[in-house]
Design an enzyme around this catalytic site. Sequence first.
Site, PDB file in Angstrom:
ATOM      1  N   GLY A   1      -5.394 -12.567  22.567  1.00 24.81           N
ATOM      2  CA  GLY A   1      -4.610 -11.339  22.629  1.00 24.81           C
ATOM      3  C   GLY A   1      -4.008 -11.044  23.977  1.00 24.81           C
TER       4      GLY A   1
ATOM      5  N   SER B   1      -1.825 -13.266  27.183  1.00 33.55           N
ATOM      6  CA  SER B   1      -1.277 -14.564  27.574  1.00 33.55           C
ATOM      7  C   SER B   1      -1.725 -14.932  28.981  1.00 33.55           C
ATOM      8  CB  SER B   1       0.255 -14.526  27.518  1.00 33.55           C
ATOM      9  OG  SER B   1       0.764 -13.791  28.608  1.00 33.55           O
TER      10      SER B   1
ATOM     11  N   VAL C   1      -8.519  -0.487  26.396  1.00 31.58           N
ATOM     12  CA  VAL C   1      -9.281   0.731  26.676  1.00 31.58           C
ATOM     13  C   VAL C   1      -9.818   1.362  25.401  1.00 31.58           C
ATOM     14  CG1 VAL C   1      -8.059   1.189  28.834  1.00 31.58           C
ATOM     15  CG2 VAL C   1      -7.167   2.154  26.694  1.00 31.58           C
TER      16      VAL C   1
ATOM     17  N   HIS D   1     -10.028  -2.137  32.429  1.00 26.98           N
ATOM     18  CA  HIS D   1      -9.059  -1.058  32.659  1.00 26.98           C
ATOM     19  C   HIS D   1      -9.560   0.309  32.226  1.00 26.98           C
ATOM     20  CE1 HIS D   1      -5.680  -4.314  32.596  1.00 26.98           C
ATOM     21  NE2 HIS D   1      -6.358  -4.292  33.726  1.00 26.98           N
TER      22      HIS D   1
END
Length: 238
Positions: A177, A179, A90, A106
Amino acid sequence: MTMKKIVFLTGAGISAESGITTFRDAGGLWEQYPVEDVASIEGYWRNPKLVIQFYNDRRRQLAGVKPNKAHELVAELQDNYDVTVVTQNVDDLHERAGSNKIIHLHGELMKATSSDEPNDNRCVVKLPNYESDINFGDKAKDGSQLRPFIVWFGEPVPMIELAAERVSEADIVVIVGTSLNVYPAAGLVRYARRDATIYLVDPSPQNVPNDMDIHVISKKASEGMIDVVNAIRNSSLL
């Protein structure tokens, strides 16, 4: 000649190198604030003042950080490729590094919106600077309390369909960054074309699908992105 399309799926790990506190890692924000209190729609309605202040603090943190080499390398690829960034973060570090096409799954710390209709574009406003706090009593265009423009647990992810569409069009997909245990990145990679080249930059890769040809680079974001850029440019010369 049509530019090749690259889609980056980025998460907390790329911003952590800039000094932004992550949520899930040891010592992260979830250890200080229960997720149900500050990152769920139920938590917001229980205590809007707490949640608003939590994100005011996160926004102010942005003033003291800057994009790192990984962000910069993503932006530099725009010179020769059609690059889209799909990020779970964000923060605005991709924007500050120079990336032009960014899908924030997000939400964005630098924006505020309506409490009643958070996805109504008429109510979304960009905050002028990192010290621009949202205050209890500030009103959105529809008259409701102004709230952070963040997608919380319990809310739909309005940009997920556009993100999936962009992944399905990509020649190259790069995961940095985040997984393949963390959704939505874990689900979005499944939209990649069978002939797409996929890279995963992760210092501790786990659960890499056996049914997908994924080039794993077991390094942190900045170091791994150097390898990704070299691989992409070398393959373009073949």
